[in-house]
Structure formats: C-alpha cells, structure tokens
Design a protein around this motif. Structure first.
Motif, PDB file in Angstrom:
ATOM      1  N   PRO A   1      44.325  46.668  39.578  1.00 33.29           N
ATOM      2  CA  PRO A   1      43.058  46.195  39.465  1.00 33.29           C
ATOM      3  C   PRO A   1      42.119  47.440  38.688  1.00 33.29           C
TER       4      PRO A   1
ATOM      5  N   ALA B   1      38.933  41.243  45.858  1.00 33.49           N
ATOM      6  CA  ALA B   1      40.055  42.389  45.504  1.00 33.49           C
ATOM      7  C   ALA B   1      39.512  43.011  44.159  1.00 33.49           C
ATOM      8  N   LEU B   2      39.373  42.346  43.047  1.00 30.73           N
ATOM      9  CA  LEU B   2      39.108  42.634  41.782  1.00 30.73           C
ATOM     10  C   LEU B   2      37.789  43.168  41.422  1.00 30.73           C
TER      11      LEU B   2
ATOM     12  N   ASN C   1      48.394  39.096  46.882  1.00 31.75           N
ATOM     13  CA  ASN C   1      49.740  38.781  45.760  1.00 31.75           C
ATOM     14  C   ASN C   1      50.954  39.236  46.418  1.00 31.75           C
TER      15      ASN C   1
ATOM     16  N   ASP D   1      47.872  43.033  41.056  1.00 32.55           N
ATOM     17  CA  ASP D   1      48.565  43.666  41.981  1.00 32.55           C
ATOM     18  C   ASP D   1      47.148  43.772  43.067  1.00 32.55           C
ATOM     19  N   THR D   2      47.531  42.789  43.949  1.00 33.61           N
ATOM     20  CA  THR D   2      46.384  42.641  45.178  1.00 33.61           C
ATOM     21  C   THR D   2      47.147  42.759  46.431  1.00 33.61           C
TER      22      THR D   2
END
Length: 236
Positions: A207, A24-25, A192, A188-189
């Motif tokens: 991100p 994600a990041l 999460n 903020d994914t």
C-alpha cells in the motif's frame, strides 16, 4: 527537481479529498498525504469517529453510489477547508465470480461500487477543483482490467469502466485539471493474504508503494501528466 510534496506555496497544505479513506489503501494514502503536508478530507461508507481538525476531517456513512450524498460530502469538505485541490477515488469493491456460474447482479454491483462512486465524486468535485491552480483527479484502475483471468470478469469490466472515463475526462479538462489512474496488480492487504494464503505477498504491491505513485500524481511534479493509465505491478 520539481516539488513532490503536497504543501501549498502559501504554507497551508493542499486539500486532498480521498474516497474510501477508511479502507486498507485509503488509510495509508491519507496518512502519507498528511505526512507530506496535505490537508485531508476522507469520505467513506463506514462510520468515522475522527474528530475534525485544521488538518483532517472525515465524513462517514456516505453512499457514493448516490450522487446527492456524494455532492453533500464533497461540498462539506470544501466548506471545511475552503477549497479542494485534489480528489483521489479509492472507494470500490472486489468480487471473484465466473461468468458461466455468475449473476448479473454481481456485474451491477461492481459497476456501482467501482464506476459510479468515482463518477459521482468527480462530478461533485470538479466545480471546486476548477478554482485550484493545480487541480488533480486520481482514480484506481486495475491490471486485471487489461488482462482479466478466470473469475475476474465482473471486476475487470468495472475497472475498465474506470479506465475509459479517466481518459475521456482528462481530454475534457485538459489545461484545467489533470486526470490519471493507477493500475495496481494485487495489493498486499490483510484481506488479500487471508483469501490467498498460498500466494507470495512479496510479489504484490505494498500500500505504501501505491500511495507513493498516487501522491506523485497529486504533486506539482506531475503537472504535465494527464490521461495516463499507470501500471503499478509490484517489485517482482
């Protein structure tokens, strides 16, 4: 104002190796780096279907806890682009487990995913980075390693194990390679949000916000910054 882009003086973008590039990041950092003129080599444990180009290449199915595999992937990235200017160690993992009810295997797993991956990739990249006039290593630490709450023991300990090598390596390589770490709070994914449905993601770190800080540390503007553990707590 110093240059915060990631394009080299020759017109070719600086070569940035990103571990965990398919996460994600990692995806966001890779996209932002490309948009700022960098050439990007991604390394990930997941499979990659990305076709190699003059701007981007990805190496999938790489176990960075294995030093030999890490070296093979980093060397391949250097061979593809002819150089490496920066390494961003994003590969890692998270678990929530209390100490009293936990298992030592969890601690070993967190150490392997968060510490060994960064150490193996860094050791593999350093010989290449030493040939760059503006070499950078950026690690991902965690605010949870400074103040670990309930259930954060294994993860917090492993991220503390990222912070201290960051400081030590910065001292070892001072004047040749800058080495820094960013310390996000909750990112903020989608994962999460799913695991904490009652939380307010507006208080978390986006991100893209974290990518901005990471890529600042990669840029020429951060040439005087090394050995820093930089908190990235979110807007609220």
């Amino acid at each position: 104002m110093r240059d915060v882009s990631i394009s080299g003086a020759s017109g070719q973008g600086k070569v940035v190796v990103i571990t965990g590039a398919l996460g994600a990041l990692g995806k966001v950092v890779a996209e932002e780096a490309l948009s700022r003129g960098a050439r990007v080599a991604g390394i990930d444990h997941a499979a990659s279907q990305l076709a190699a180009t003059a701007k981007q290449v990805a190496f999938g199915r790489i176990d960075l806890t294995d030093a030999a595999q890490a070296k093979k992937a980093v060397d391949a990235a250097a061979a593809h682009f002819g150089a490496i200017d920066a390494l961003i160690n994003i590969a890692g993992g998270f678990t929530f487990e209390t100490i009293a009810d936990g298992d030592s295997k969890t601690w070993q797993l967190m150490y392997a995913l968060n510490v060994e991956t960064a150490l193996n990739a860094s050791r593999a990249a350093i010989p290449h980075l030493l040939n760059s006039p503006a070499a950078r290593i950026v690690n991902i630490g965690a605010m949870g390693a400074l103040q670990a709450g309930s259930g954060m023991g294994p993860y917090g300990a492993s991220k503390a194990g990222v912070h201290k090598p960051t400081e030590s390596l910065a001292a070892e390589l001072k004047g040749r390679i800058t080495v820094n770490a960013v310390l996000p709070s909750v990112i903020d994914t989608a994962a999460n949000r799913a695991s904490m449905p009652k939380a307010d993601p507006a208080k978390w770190v986006a991100p893209t916000e974290l990518a901005d800080v990471i890529l600042f540390l990669v840029s020429d503007a951060a040439s005087a910054v090394t050995g820093a553990l930089l908190p990235v707590n979110g807007p609220l």
